[in-house]
Write a protein that holds these residues in place. Structure first.
Motif, PDB file in Angstrom:
ATOM      1  N   HIS A  76      -0.605  10.473   7.554  1.00 42.64           N
ATOM      2  CA  HIS A  76      -0.110   9.662   6.266  1.00 42.64           C
ATOM      3  C   HIS A  76      -1.502   9.767   5.402  1.00 42.64           C
ATOM      4  CE1 HIS A  76       2.699   7.073   8.580  1.00 42.64           C
ATOM      5  NE2 HIS A  76       3.246   8.178   8.486  1.00 42.64           N
ATOM      6  N   ASN A  77      -1.167  10.070   4.247  1.00 42.23           N
ATOM      7  CA  ASN A  77      -2.141  10.059   3.149  1.00 42.23           C
ATOM      8  C   ASN A  77      -2.074   8.790   2.179  1.00 42.23           C
ATOM      9  OD1 ASN A  77      -3.977  10.625   1.107  1.00 42.23           O
ATOM     10  ND2 ASN A  77      -2.614  11.881   0.076  1.00 42.23           N
ATOM     11  N   TYR A  78      -3.389   7.899   2.349  1.00 40.26           N
ATOM     12  CA  TYR A  78      -3.353   6.610   1.726  1.00 40.26           C
ATOM     13  C   TYR A  78      -4.481   6.868   0.311  1.00 40.26           C
ATOM     14  CZ  TYR A  78      -1.168   4.237   5.197  1.00 40.26           C
ATOM     15  OH  TYR A  78      -0.043   3.849   6.483  1.00 40.26           O
ATOM     16  N   GLU A  79      -4.704   7.913   0.325  1.00 33.93           N
ATOM     17  CA  GLU A  79      -5.934   8.032  -0.817  1.00 33.93           C
ATOM     18  C   GLU A  79      -4.953   8.698  -1.995  1.00 33.93           C
ATOM     19  OE1 GLU A  79      -9.297   7.601  -0.757  1.00 33.93           O
ATOM     20  OE2 GLU A  79      -8.824   6.980   1.425  1.00 33.93           O
TER      21      GLU A  79
ATOM     22  N   TYR B 188       1.805   5.267   0.238  1.00 37.83           N
ATOM     23  CA  TYR B 188       1.347   6.525   1.073  1.00 37.83           C
ATOM     24  C   TYR B 188       2.294   7.494   0.992  1.00 37.83           C
ATOM     25  CZ  TYR B 188       4.243   5.311   5.013  1.00 37.83           C
ATOM     26  OH  TYR B 188       5.397   4.627   5.917  1.00 37.83           O
TER      27      TYR B 188
ATOM     28  N   ASN C 210       3.896   0.618   2.235  1.00 36.63           N
ATOM     29  CA  ASN C 210       3.586  -0.168   3.547  1.00 36.63           C
ATOM     30  C   ASN C 210       3.257  -1.601   3.084  1.00 36.63           C
ATOM     31  OD1 ASN C 210       2.543  -0.987   6.006  1.00 36.63           O
ATOM     32  ND2 ASN C 210       0.987   0.371   6.212  1.00 36.63           N
TER      33      ASN C 210
ATOM     34  N   THR D 158       0.684  -1.334   0.101  1.00 39.84           N
ATOM     35  CA  THR D 158      -0.072  -0.030   0.028  1.00 39.84           C
ATOM     36  C   THR D 158       0.824   1.235  -0.014  1.00 39.84           C
ATOM     37  OG1 THR D 158      -1.417  -1.255   1.222  1.00 39.84           O
ATOM     38  CG2 THR D 158      -1.850   1.167   1.212  1.00 39.84           C
TER      39      THR D 158
END
Length: 129
Positions: free
Chosen positions: A55-58, A47, A99, A45
């Motif tokens: 943390h920006n996962y979008e 980020y 990640n 994933t």
């Protein structure tokens, strides 16, 4: 071991890549235990870390995977390696991190603890020259 664009990653390495070019990702797992482990899944994933605890996962508009971001593994035999290949495509410039998480399908089989200590992967996507 984790390799991005053929470069071994550890906590001090930043891998540079070009926006728009596929970036090869290789995850090599070695089973040093006395028994086979699996089945399980490995999910990558991406980020962004804003260095303030956020943390920006979008990132679906900034990064895409060539293929899937999840690898399904039946088993890894004792003292054997298992290597998984994928690729990332960065659509915008910036600093990104990966990640890597494991998901066990059978909780009675424990994964080697060293697999939970994979190095942090830092990738800097830059404009093509």
């Amino acid at each position: 071991d984790i390799l991005v664009d053929g470069k071994l990653c550890d906590c001090d390495i930043v891998v540079d890549c070009k926006v728009g070019d596929p970036v090869p990702l290789e995850v090599k797992l070695t089973n040093w235990s006395k028994h086979s482990v699996g089945p399980f899944a490995l999910t990558v994933t991406p980020y962004q870390d804003y260095q303030n605890g956020v943390h920006n996962y979008e990132l679906q508009d900034a990064i895409t995977f060539v293929g899937s971001n999840t690898f399904y593994i039946d088993s890894v035999k004792p003292t054997k390696d298992s290597v998984y290949f994928g690729a990332l495509l960065f659509l915008y410039t910036g600093d990104f991190y990966l990640n890597i998480k494991f998901h066990e399908d059978n909780c009675s089989r424990e994964l080697p603890l060293s697999w939970f200590c994979l190095p942090s992967v830092h990738i800097r996507a830059m404009e093509p020259v």
